[in-house]
Design a protein around this motif. Structure first.
Motif, mmCIF file in Angstrom:
data_model
loop_
_atom_site.group_PDB
_atom_site.id
_atom_site.type_symbol
_atom_site.label_atom_id
_atom_site.label_comp_id
_atom_site.label_asym_id
_atom_site.label_seq_id
_atom_site.Cartn_x
_atom_site.Cartn_y
_atom_site.Cartn_z
ATOM 1 N N SER A 4 0.846 -1.200 0.000
ATOM 2 C CA SER A 4 0.000 0.000 0.000
ATOM 3 C C SER A 4 0.870 1.233 0.000
ATOM 4 C CB SER A 4 -0.948 0.013 1.211
ATOM 5 O OG SER A 4 -0.225 0.135 2.421
ATOM 6 N N ARG A 32 -7.435 1.161 -6.103
ATOM 7 C CA ARG A 32 -7.526 2.402 -5.333
ATOM 8 C C ARG A 32 -8.569 2.245 -4.234
ATOM 9 N NH1 ARG A 32 -10.687 7.221 -8.582
ATOM 10 N NH2 ARG A 32 -12.724 6.207 -8.802
ATOM 11 N N GLU A 33 -8.359 3.014 -3.172
ATOM 12 C CA GLU A 33 -9.280 2.984 -2.045
ATOM 13 C C GLU A 33 -9.685 4.401 -1.649
ATOM 14 O OE1 GLU A 33 -8.878 0.818 1.566
ATOM 15 O OE2 GLU A 33 -10.429 -0.204 0.471
ATOM 16 N N PRO A 34 -10.954 4.617 -1.310
ATOM 17 C CA PRO A 34 -12.027 3.654 -1.474
ATOM 18 C C PRO A 34 -12.318 3.448 -2.957
ATOM 19 C CG PRO A 34 -12.938 5.767 -0.844
ATOM 20 C CD PRO A 34 -11.451 5.909 -0.764
ATOM 21 N N ALA A 40 -17.913 -0.616 -4.140
ATOM 22 C CA ALA A 40 -16.979 0.258 -3.425
ATOM 23 C C ALA A 40 -16.842 1.609 -4.120
ATOM 24 C CB ALA A 40 -15.622 -0.424 -3.290
ATOM 25 N N ARG A 44 -17.512 5.314 -2.678
ATOM 26 C CA ARG A 44 -16.521 6.376 -2.833
ATOM 27 C C ARG A 44 -17.189 7.699 -3.205
ATOM 28 N NH1 ARG A 44 -10.993 6.701 -4.279
ATOM 29 N NH2 ARG A 44 -10.495 8.645 -5.344
ATOM 30 N N ARG A 67 -14.082 -1.139 1.835
ATOM 31 C CA ARG A 67 -12.868 -1.971 1.932
ATOM 32 C C ARG A 67 -13.226 -3.455 2.005
ATOM 33 N NH1 ARG A 67 -10.140 0.719 5.820
ATOM 34 N NH2 ARG A 67 -9.472 2.050 4.091
ATOM 35 N N VAL A 70 -13.939 -4.614 -1.609
ATOM 36 C CA VAL A 70 -12.803 -4.735 -2.526
ATOM 37 C C VAL A 70 -11.847 -5.832 -2.071
ATOM 38 C CG1 VAL A 70 -11.244 -3.000 -1.481
ATOM 39 C CG2 VAL A 70 -11.213 -3.400 -3.962
ATOM 40 N N CYS A 87 -1.892 -1.021 -3.737
ATOM 41 C CA CYS A 87 -3.118 -0.350 -3.303
ATOM 42 C C CYS A 87 -2.839 1.108 -2.942
ATOM 43 C CB CYS A 87 -3.703 -1.086 -2.098
ATOM 44 S SG CYS A 87 -5.453 -0.764 -1.835
ATOM 45 N N PHE A 90 -5.036 2.139 2.144
ATOM 46 C CA PHE A 90 -5.684 0.967 2.737
ATOM 47 C C PHE A 90 -6.023 1.343 4.179
ATOM 48 C CE2 PHE A 90 -5.993 -3.595 4.043
ATOM 49 C CZ PHE A 90 -6.944 -3.968 3.116
ATOM 50 N N THR A 117 -11.622 -6.361 6.908
ATOM 51 C CA THR A 117 -10.649 -7.022 6.026
ATOM 52 C C THR A 117 -10.347 -8.453 6.419
ATOM 53 O OG1 THR A 117 -8.744 -6.300 7.344
ATOM 54 C CG2 THR A 117 -9.525 -4.800 5.609
#
Length: 201
Positions: A4, A32-34, A40, A44, A67, A70, A87, A90, A117
């Motif tokens: 990450s 990518r997060e979110p 997801a 976002r 999260r 994904v 990522c 995270f 997670t």
């Protein structure tokens, strides 16, 4: 292997995540997060909307929901296939932003991330450290977090530093204010070293 990239808004992590994935080639999967999965990505849209008020706890729960999706749909299957997952943010982001800067508490926020997670954390987290004033010149303030202002970003930066100091084996700090190619070279070197270590286990 799971990598990450973390940092305050404007630190350059999105650029570096792309450069790293390109350098690694077909073995890499960039996420990518979110986001990173259809449900997801819809979460976002809510999370970054500066015109939509969110209670900090609701914000935390939305991040964890995105999260969870994904991880289940994208990240764990890719890791099972032997991919290097790269990522862009995270769980450390959630701890720094919601747990510390929003004041929800580190322990409570980490626990929520663990549940979301199934206890998954990156093998390597690269924190791109940069002065919040410099980072602020790189963003347009267009989303919820970029628009929070300098003091909020300073609180987030303090949170990241606390996390990096508490987990130095996993979270490696890089100077994100340097030229892009210098940062990219260090990012790749860090990843290749940990890949070697993982392969030898």
């Amino acid at each position: 292997m799971f990598v990450s990239l973390e940092g305050i808004d404007g630190c350059g992590k999105t650029t570096q995540a792309g450069l790293l994935a390109d350098a690694l080639g077909d073995v890499a999967l960039r996420v990518r997060e979110p986001g990173g999965a259809l449900a997801a990505e819809r979460m976002r849209e809510i999370l970054i909307d500066p015109d939509l008020p969110l209670d900090p706890l609701a914000e935390l729960m939305l991040f964890c929901s995105a999260r969870a999706q994904v991880v289940a749909e994208v990240i764990r299957p890719a890791l099972d296939e032997g991919k290097v997952v790269v990522c862009d943010r995270f769980s450390d982001s959630t701890v720094a932003y919601q747990g510390i800067a929003r004041g929800l508490g580190v322990d409570q926020t980490r626990q929520a991330c663990e549940i979301a997670t199934g206890g998954l954390w990156p093998d390597l987290t690269l924190y791109l450290e940069i002065d919040p004033e410099i980072a602020g010149t790189r963003t347009d303030g267009g989303d919820r977090f970029e628009g929070e202002g300098l003091e909020f970003q300073r609180s987030v930066a303090d949170g990241y530093r606390l996390l990096a100091d508490s987990e130095p084996d996993r979270i490696h700090v890089l100077d994100g204010s340097r030229p892009q190619d210098e940062v990219a070279a260090d990012v790749l070197a860090e990843v290749e070293e940990v890949r070697r270590q993982v392969a030898e286990r």
